[in-house]
Every structure is written in structure tokens, then in C-alpha cells.
Motif scaffolding. Structure first.
Motif, PDB file in Angstrom:
ATOM      1  N   GLY A 221       0.821  -1.209   0.000  1.00  0.00           N
ATOM      2  CA  GLY A 221       0.000   0.000   0.000  1.00  0.00           C
ATOM      3  C   GLY A 221       0.852   1.255   0.000  1.00  0.00           C
ATOM      4  O   GLY A 221       2.067   1.212  -0.180  1.00  0.00           O
ATOM      5  N   GLU A 222       0.183   2.386   0.208  1.00  0.00           N
ATOM      6  CA  GLU A 222       0.877   3.676   0.240  1.00  0.00           C
ATOM      7  C   GLU A 222       0.436   4.454   1.478  1.00  0.00           C
ATOM      8  O   GLU A 222      -0.733   4.394   1.880  1.00  0.00           O
ATOM      9  CB  GLU A 222       0.563   4.492  -1.024  1.00  0.00           C
ATOM     10  N   LEU A 223       1.384   5.188   2.058  1.00  0.00           N
ATOM     11  CA  LEU A 223       1.105   6.038   3.216  1.00  0.00           C
ATOM     12  C   LEU A 223       1.624   7.440   2.915  1.00  0.00           C
ATOM     13  O   LEU A 223       2.812   7.616   2.638  1.00  0.00           O
ATOM     14  CB  LEU A 223       1.796   5.476   4.468  1.00  0.00           C
ATOM     15  N   SER A 224       0.724   8.414   2.950  1.00  0.00           N
ATOM     16  CA  SER A 224       1.112   9.802   2.689  1.00  0.00           C
ATOM     17  C   SER A 224       0.607  10.679   3.829  1.00  0.00           C
ATOM     18  O   SER A 224      -0.264  10.278   4.617  1.00  0.00           O
ATOM     19  CB  SER A 224       0.533  10.280   1.351  1.00  0.00           C
ATOM     20  N   VAL A 225       1.169  11.875   3.929  1.00  0.00           N
ATOM     21  CA  VAL A 225       0.815  12.780   5.025  1.00  0.00           C
ATOM     22  C   VAL A 225       0.660  14.200   4.491  1.00  0.00           C
ATOM     23  O   VAL A 225       1.359  14.617   3.570  1.00  0.00           O
ATOM     24  CB  VAL A 225       1.894  12.718   6.134  1.00  0.00           C
TER      25      VAL A 225
ATOM     26  N   SER B  39      -3.126  15.098   8.553  1.00  0.00           N
ATOM     27  CA  SER B  39      -3.943  14.068   7.915  1.00  0.00           C
ATOM     28  C   SER B  39      -3.032  13.009   7.303  1.00  0.00           C
ATOM     29  O   SER B  39      -2.195  13.323   6.451  1.00  0.00           O
ATOM     30  CB  SER B  39      -4.831  14.687   6.832  1.00  0.00           C
ATOM     31  N   PHE B  40      -3.191  11.762   7.773  1.00  0.00           N
ATOM     32  CA  PHE B  40      -2.473  10.629   7.200  1.00  0.00           C
ATOM     33  C   PHE B  40      -3.430   9.827   6.329  1.00  0.00           C
ATOM     34  O   PHE B  40      -4.549   9.522   6.758  1.00  0.00           O
ATOM     35  CB  PHE B  40      -1.914   9.721   8.303  1.00  0.00           C
ATOM     36  N   LEU B  41      -2.976   9.463   5.112  1.00  0.00           N
ATOM     37  CA  LEU B  41      -3.823   8.692   4.190  1.00  0.00           C
ATOM     38  C   LEU B  41      -3.158   7.366   3.885  1.00  0.00           C
ATOM     39  O   LEU B  41      -2.044   7.306   3.376  1.00  0.00           O
ATOM     40  CB  LEU B  41      -4.036   9.485   2.893  1.00  0.00           C
ATOM     41  N   ILE B  42      -3.877   6.271   4.218  1.00  0.00           N
ATOM     42  CA  ILE B  42      -3.418   4.911   3.892  1.00  0.00           C
ATOM     43  C   ILE B  42      -4.246   4.380   2.733  1.00  0.00           C
ATOM     44  O   ILE B  42      -5.479   4.429   2.770  1.00  0.00           O
ATOM     45  CB  ILE B  42      -3.558   3.974   5.112  1.00  0.00           C
ATOM     46  N   SER B  43      -3.574   3.866   1.703  1.00  0.00           N
ATOM     47  CA  SER B  43      -4.249   3.220   0.576  1.00  0.00           C
ATOM     48  C   SER B  43      -3.793   1.775   0.521  1.00  0.00           C
ATOM     49  O   SER B  43      -2.595   1.490   0.422  1.00  0.00           O
ATOM     50  CB  SER B  43      -3.890   3.914  -0.751  1.00  0.00           C
ATOM     51  N   LEU B  44      -4.754   0.847   0.589  1.00  0.00           N
ATOM     52  CA  LEU B  44      -4.450  -0.589   0.558  1.00  0.00           C
ATOM     53  C   LEU B  44      -5.196  -1.230  -0.601  1.00  0.00           C
ATOM     54  O   LEU B  44      -6.390  -0.980  -0.796  1.00  0.00           O
ATOM     55  CB  LEU B  44      -4.882  -1.261   1.867  1.00  0.00           C
ATOM     56  N   PRO B  45      -4.522  -2.041  -1.409  1.00  0.00           N
ATOM     57  CA  PRO B  45      -5.201  -2.696  -2.542  1.00  0.00           C
ATOM     58  C   PRO B  45      -6.204  -3.735  -2.051  1.00  0.00           C
ATOM     59  O   PRO B  45      -6.045  -4.327  -0.992  1.00  0.00           O
ATOM     60  CB  PRO B  45      -4.044  -3.342  -3.308  1.00  0.00           C
TER      61      PRO B  45
END
Length: 455
Positions: A434-438, A447-453
């Protein structure tokens, strides 16, 4: 056996096989050519002797004398002449008679006009000769001493050349293989000098375009990764030592002060409370280090299965609020879902819970209202989870370093911590592909954003 020796022998054997095929072809071709030429020569001798006998009317005794005289110095052709009724008309040397003609042989000549065959190593030609409307059988035979000698010389020369060529090829193969493997030898010598204490050394010859240059470049890339790993490990050990030293030192100091003299119950209670706090910090640090170790495992050795993101998030919130009842976590779904697959990912439940719990704790810890909002979005190919707080935020200077282990920026004066949580979250998300952005603004929140397939 070294590769150099194997290649030299393989090259020698391959060349030897090619030379053998070539030599055999040449020898067989020469042998067949000798045979054909000698048959032609026998045929000419047979016709010549028949013309001398029938046309020139040379006396048979004279012909036989010429044959015997020549036979003492050269391999003379022996000729016999028969009529169709197997009546012998002339023979060069009846006492020798190499061929020993038969009636069947004469009939074959009459039928086929010409025959040729071997009698031991003697070649024989039988032809039909016409003279004054009569047919005769002329048989000529001889041993091709000169031809066989030439073949023998050719075979000896080829054997000598073959042995010499193989020896020369092997020596040349050893020489050129040594030259070809010289870069490999240099690489081996350079690699032997590389140890854990000088990982900054690199292999040369990495700028070319051949396979050895590719090998050198690949090896240098591996050394880069190892050097980075060793440096990170050293830094990690240093940070761990520092983080462990602080609570342990405080714990020892508190207990030593308490033992210096008798104190009141309240003072002992205060010392025990402080000691308990330091012990809890140690427990939390050890748990964080254990979680980080698990996140660094090879993904092939971690159990993955279909898990629901919402259930993991609810479990993380429940555990957090048991420890910190004052924390508030609001969960909001951007869109509805009909089946479990829509809200599920292929992952490890424990690690995802650790990541979610760290983000939830950070959001509440650095927010004056101790509140965080989690927004879950369901898309066709992935699930997103945004953790938003209205806390102190992160400065632009600190933002690039927040995922570095043990890094603590300006926020360390607002709350305790060890700098492991966010780096742990980053590793866990990467482990799940996945990806983790801030996104953060000081004074307004983070704000932290987690994207998981999806599964």
C-alpha cells in the motif's frame, strides 16, 4: 576444476571434434579419388595392351617380357585377354595370375560391359573389347603402391597436424581464458578485501556493457544495500540504547533516592508512581521494537489472509480507548458496501491493527481535544483510510523525516514518545503493498492517508 580449465578443455574437445570430422572427410575423399583414378588408369592399360595385341600384332612373348621387366621396378599392370567362350588368348604372367579369372567373371563383363572390384588390396577392372566384330574380355589388375603411399603420407601428416593443433589450441585456450577471466579474478580479489568494516569499497569494471560489467554493477548495488542496512542497524542500535538508557536511568535514580533515607508514605508512593511510569515506557518501547521486528520480516514468512479493514479499525479503537479512556475516535464511511470483499484486503490482522492504533494514538495525543476522525473510502481497486486530527501539526522542516525510526521533531515537547510509531506504520503499509502519505499544517492539524489494494 576451475571454469577456466573447463572452458579450455571444452574448447579443445570441440575443436578436436571439428578437426577430426574435417580430417576424416579429407581422407575419405582422397581415398575415393585415388580409387577412381586408379580404376581409370587400369582401364587405359587394358585398352592399350589389347590394342598392342590385336591391332599392332605385338608378339605375346615381347609383351610378357615388357611386363616382367617393368614389374621389377614398378607396380606393373597385369593384363589377361579372353574370348567370350572363356578361352585364354593372352596373359602377362600366368604363373602369378593375381585375379584367377572365372567363366562367371567373363559372363559378367559380357553382360555389363565393364566391372570393377578388389582382390585383397589389388584393384581389378574388366572391360569388353571389340575387334573385327568379335568381342573379347580384357581384365587388368595392379596394386596402387604409389596411391597407397600418398594416402599413408596424408594420414601421417594429418595425425601430426592434429596432435600439434590440439596442443596449440589448448595452450591458446588457457591463455585466452586467463585473459578473459582476468576481470573475474580482479573482482574476486576485491571482494575478498570487503568486510563489515569497509563496506564502502566497490568493485571496479562496472561501467562497461558486457556480462562482467553487469555482474560488477549488480554486486555494487548489493553492497550499497548492505552498507545502508548496516548503517541503519548501527543507527537503530544507537537509538535503542539511547531510548532504553533514559527510562532505566530515571528508574534507577528514583529508586536510589528513595533508599537514601526513610521517607513518608506519600513520598514512597510518588517514587513508585514515577518508577511505574518509567517501567511502562520500557514496556511500550519493547512492544514497539517487537512490532518493528515483525514488520521487517520477509513478506513470504508472514501469514496473510482476507481481513476486513473496518473490523480491524474498530478493534484498534477499542484497545486504544481501554488504555486512554479520554481519547475519542470517530469513524465515517464515505460510501456504502454490499459484500465483505468491498471492505477487505489481503493482509495481516495484527500488523494492520498496530499501524491503525499508532495513527489513532498520535492523532489523539497531539490534539488538544484528544479527538481524531477516520474516513474510510471504498474504491474499485483499493480501500483508503484517512486519519485526520486538529492538533499541533508538523512543520515543513520535520515533515520529510517523520517516517525515520526514532526521529522526533518539535512535537516531543508536547507529548512523550520514542519515534518508532510512524516508521512502523510506513513499514507495515509497504509490506501490504500500500501507500502512506501525510498532509499537515502547523497549528491546524495533520492528515495521514493509507491506501491498501483490494483482495
Amino acid at each position: 576444476m576451475t571454469i577456466r580449465s573447463k572452458l579450455s578443455l571444452l574448447f579443445t574437445f570441440l575443436t578436436a571434434a571439428i578437426l577430426l570430422v574435417f580430417a576424416a572427410t579429407v581422407y575419405i575423399s582422397a581415398s575415393r579419388s585415388r580409387e577412381a583414378e586408379f580404376y581409370k588408369s587400369l582401364k587405359k592399360e587394358a585398352i592399350t595392351k589389347a590394342n598392342l595385341y590385336f591391332t599392332a600384332k605385338v608378339d605375346p612373348a615381347t609383351l610378357q617380357a615388357i611386363y616382367k621387366n617393368n614389374r621389377e621396378t614398378i607396380s606393373e599392370v597385369e593384363v589377361a585377354i579372353y574370348d567370350t567362350s572363356f578361352q585364354l588368348l593372352y596373359h602377362d604372367a600366368l604363373d602369378i595370375d593375381i585375379v584367377k579369372e572365372t567363366k562367371k567373371m567373363i559372363l559378367d563383363i559380357e553382360k555389363k560391359k565393364q566391372i570393377s572390384f578388389y582382390k585383397d588390396q589389388w584393384q581389378v577392372v574388366g572391360i569388353q573389347f571389340d575387334h573385327r566384330d568379335k568381342k573379347y574380355a580384357v581384365i587388368a589388375t595392379a596394386f596402387d603402391q604409389y596411391g597407397y603411399k600418398k594416402l599413408s603420407n596424408l594420414l601421417s601428416a594429418m595425425i601430426t597436424i592434429f596432435i600439434g593443433s590440439i596442443a596449440l589450441i589448448y595452450i591458446a585456450g588457457r591463455f585466452f581464458s586467463k585473459r578473459a577471466f582476468l576481470p573475474v579474478t580482479e573482482i574476486v580479489q576485491k571482494v575478498k578485501r570487503i568486510t563489515a568494516s569497509n563496506l564502502d569499497l566497490r568493485v571496479d569494471n562496472a561501467n562497461g556493457k558486457d556480462e562482467l560489467a553487469e555482474l560488477s554493477a549488480t554486486f555494487n548495488e548489493m553492497l550499497d544495500r548492505l552498507e545502508s542496512s548496516f548503517d541503519a542497524q548501527k543507527q537503530f542500535v544507537s537509538n535503542i540504547s539511547h531510548e532504553l538508557r533514559t527510562p532505566i536511568s530515571a528508574l534507577i535514580t528514583e529508586l536510589e533516592l528513595a533508599l537514601e533515607k526513610d521517607r513518608a508514605v506519600e513520598e514512597y508512593r510518588e517514587v513508585l508512581t514515577n518508577a511505574l511510569g518509567d517501567a511502562q515506557k520500557l514496556v511500550k518501547l519493547s512492544n514497539s521494537l517487537l512490532d518493528m521486528a515483525k514488520a521487517n520480516y520477509d513478506s513470504s514468512k508472514i501469514a496473510f489472509r482476507q481481513v476486513r479493514v473496518d473490523e480491524i479499525l474498530l478493534d484498534a479503537r477499542q484497545e486504544l480507548q481501554k488504555q486512554f479512556p479520554e481519547y475519542r475516535v470517530d469513524i465515517y464511511f464515505e460510501n456504502e458496501f454490499d459484500i465483505d470483499d468491498d471492505i477487505s484486503v489481503h493482509g495481516n490482522e495484527y500488523l494492520l491493527k498496530v499501524a491503525f492504533a499508532n495513527l489513532l494514538e498520535n492523532g489523539c495525543k497531539f490534539s488538544p481535544e484528544k479527538t481524531i476522525l477516520v474516513t474510510i473510502g471504498i474504491q474499485e481497486d483499493k480501500i483508503t483510510a484517512r486519519f485526520t486530527d486538529k492538533g499541533i501539526g508538523i512543520s515543513k522542516e520535520n515533515l520529510p523525516h517523520i517516517f525515520t525510526p526514532f526521529y522526533r521533531g518539535d512535537n516531543k515537547k508536547y507529548a512523550d514518545g520514542n519515534g518508532i510509531g510512524l516508521s512502523l506504520c510506513s513499514k507495515i503499509v509497504a509490506l501490504h503493498h500500500g501507500e502512506l502519505s501525510v498532509d499537515s499544517e502547523p497549528g491546524k492539524g495533520t492528515s495521514f492517508l493509507i491506501s491498501l489494494p483490494h483482495v
